[in-house]
Design an enzyme around this catalytic site. Structure first.
Site, PDB file in Angstrom:
ATOM      1  N   HIS A 150      -1.770   2.824  -4.350  1.00 16.65           N
ATOM      2  CA  HIS A 150      -1.455   2.528  -2.952  1.00 16.65           C
ATOM      3  C   HIS A 150      -2.623   1.849  -2.239  1.00 16.65           C
ATOM      4  CE1 HIS A 150       1.109   3.160   0.549  1.00 16.65           C
ATOM      5  NE2 HIS A 150       0.080   3.660   1.218  1.00 16.65           N
ATOM      6  N   SER A 152       0.268  -0.142   3.678  1.00 16.21           N
ATOM      7  CA  SER A 152       1.228   0.914   3.946  1.00 16.21           C
ATOM      8  C   SER A 152       1.980   0.670   5.256  1.00 16.21           C
ATOM      9  CB  SER A 152       0.524   2.275   3.930  1.00 16.21           C
ATOM     10  OG  SER A 152       1.467   3.309   3.874  1.00 16.21           O
ATOM     11  N   ASP A 187       1.488   2.479  -7.566  1.00 12.18           N
ATOM     12  CA  ASP A 187       1.831   3.242  -6.363  1.00 12.18           C
ATOM     13  C   ASP A 187       3.297   3.640  -6.430  1.00 12.18           C
ATOM     14  OD1 ASP A 187       2.077   4.304  -3.796  1.00 12.18           O
ATOM     15  OD2 ASP A 187       2.305   2.331  -2.861  1.00 12.18           O
TER      16      ASP A 187
END
Length: 480
Positions: free
Chosen positions: A452, A188, A399
């Protein structure tokens, strides 16, 4: 303002703000210089293991005694002296690599039963490497400062410089790992943290003696925030291509929001059209679009809303709901929060020795500002590729927040020549995803069916991916 409207305003307009409690008093650093004092011997709920792990604080230097970062280090399960050292970073900014990465994704102990139990992770990355988890910058997790002004100066640059200072001093505690091959990994917003830290290490290594250098070999980032314009375009296109938003919403956003470089998307029309995008994700998990959402209680069918961490520019908020592979439970973020707020756990981990005036939170409630966040990491990635570092970028393909489309658009913008064309890769008898290799050795890897947090939803596949990365071996092209 309704919560979803606030979220939308945040991703389109606002600078970094993370809502939470403000520290009410200063604290004093207490940090041992001996690794033996950081050995963890009685962690509540821990299953028996045959490797050592350490946790504690590292001061950032003689001129910064008011600042200390918290770490948790797991030696490799076998032959630790001959295994590489890997630093794992989560994103946010402001989210904990311990509450997420260590306790919910790829560490050896995963938190369950509302924070009352740890289970052994059979796919822990310390099967392959010595794993170091860091809470950075100050204000994240147990990391802290006794100067409140430090919290007003946080940003990408401070995070990189403080993380480097941490590593330099950590190696003084653990000199036996100074010559180990060193890698950095994360997910991320660590798409910013990891390349920036790699760059400051790379630049420093040119100025110091070999004995003082860090043996940096490369980095691997997943579902990573890389380039603002392409990340945002990929966010919208992914939702449309996966039948989450309508043709009308997709067209209206592309017609009113600019996805070119150096644009701000602060127009009212863009904001209004983005409401349709937000509404589409109201009742599903944007971080893993095909898995259940967490329900707030057994007596309610209302979805538990994620904590929203607003970060710089368009793409950097990250609440990081976790997804465990077996007995899937989408509520484990609260389990980790409960576990690390336990006093007996804090004592065992040598954490919170100064009695911080706020509870432990997986994503910080005390970081109110984020002063700098470059719009792109592409120049840094290109620089480090040219410098000979091994770089892999992976993407869980379910994601919706930093989707595979965003990563593909960002890599395309690098203009690299394809060296090994797109192909499937395998974990045992099944296709685990697809991989493409570019000039300079950049590998782009997808992980099929993962969201994710790839190590949480595809733990076996992520361990295969990780082991091939640190070994510099191509991913399996056939069933095995």
């Amino acid at each position: 303002m309704k919560k979803n409207a606030l979220w939308l305003l945040c991703i389109l307009v606002l600078p970094a703000i993370a809502c939470g409690r403000k520290p009410e008093k200063k604290v004093t650093i207490s940090s041992s210089g001996r690794k033996e004092d950081d050995l963890v011997t009685g962690l509540p709920g821990q299953p028996p293991v045959n490797f050592k792990h350490y946790a504690g604080y590292v001061n950032l230097g003689p001129e910064q005694k008011q600042k200390a970062l918290f770490y948790w280090f797991f030696e490799a399960q076998q032959n630790s002296s001959r295994r590489p050292l890997v630093l794992w970073l989560n994103g946010g900014p402001g989210c904990s690599s311990i509450a997420y990465g260590a306790a919910q994704e790829l560490g050896p102990f995963l938190v369950h039963d509302n924070g009352g139990k740890l289970t052994y992770n059979h796919f822990s990355w310390n099967k392959e490497a010595n794993m170091l988890f860091l809470e950075a910058p100050v204000g994240v997790g147990f990391s802290y400062t006794n100067n409140s002004m430090d919290l007003q100066k946080l940003g990408d640059e401070v995070t990189a410089s403080d993380s480097l200072a941490f590593l330099i001093n950590w190696f003084m505690k653990f000199p036996e790992f100074r010559s180990s091959e060193f890698y950095i990994s994360g997910e991320s917003y660590a798409g910013h943290y990891v390349p920036q830290l790699a760059e400051v290490i790379y630049d420093r290594n040119k100025k110091v003696t070999k004995d003082s250098s860090i043996n940096l070999k490369g980095f691997m980032i997943g579902n990573a925030v890389i380039n603002e314009a392409t990340d945002m375009a990929g966010l919208v296109d992914y939702a449309w291509s996966h039948a989450i938003i309508s043709d009308e919403v997709h067209t209206s956003i592309h017609g009113s929001c600019s996805f070119e470089e150096d644009t701000t998307n602060k127009t009212e029309q863009c904001y209004n059209n983005f409401k349709g995008f937000m509404d589409a994700y109201n009742d599903i998990d944007i971080y893993s679009i095909y898995t259940p959402v967490c329900l707030s209680s057994l007596l309610s069918s209302s979805p538990r809303k994620p904590k929203i961490v607003v970060s710089p520019r368009l793409l950097t908020f990250d609440d990081l709901w976790d997804k465990f592979p077996a007995g899937y439970d989408p509520c484990t973020e609260s389990y980790a929060e409960n576990y690390f707020n336990r006093k007996d756990v804090q004592v065992a981990l040598h954490a919170n020795v100064t009695n911080l005036p706020y509870p432990y939170s997986p994503c910080s409630g005390v970081i109110k500002r984020w002063s700098d966040a470059p719009s792109t990491m592409i120049p840094i990635i290109q620089k480090l590729l040219t410098g000979g570092l091994r770089i892999w970028i992976y993407s869980g393909d379910t994601d919706g927040r930093v989707p595979v489309t965003s990563t593909r658009y960002s890599i395309k913008k690098m203009g690299l020549k394809v060296e090994s064309p797109w192909r499937s890769w395998f974990h045992k008898s099944q296709v685990a995803g697809w991989v493409e290799t570019y000039a300079g050795g950049l590998n782009f890897v997808t992980v099929r069916g993962a969201g994710h947090q790839v190590p949480a939803l595809a733990p076996a596949q992520s361990l295969t991916l990780f082991s091939h990365f640190i070994s510099s071996v191509p991913l399996p092209s056939k069933r095995f």
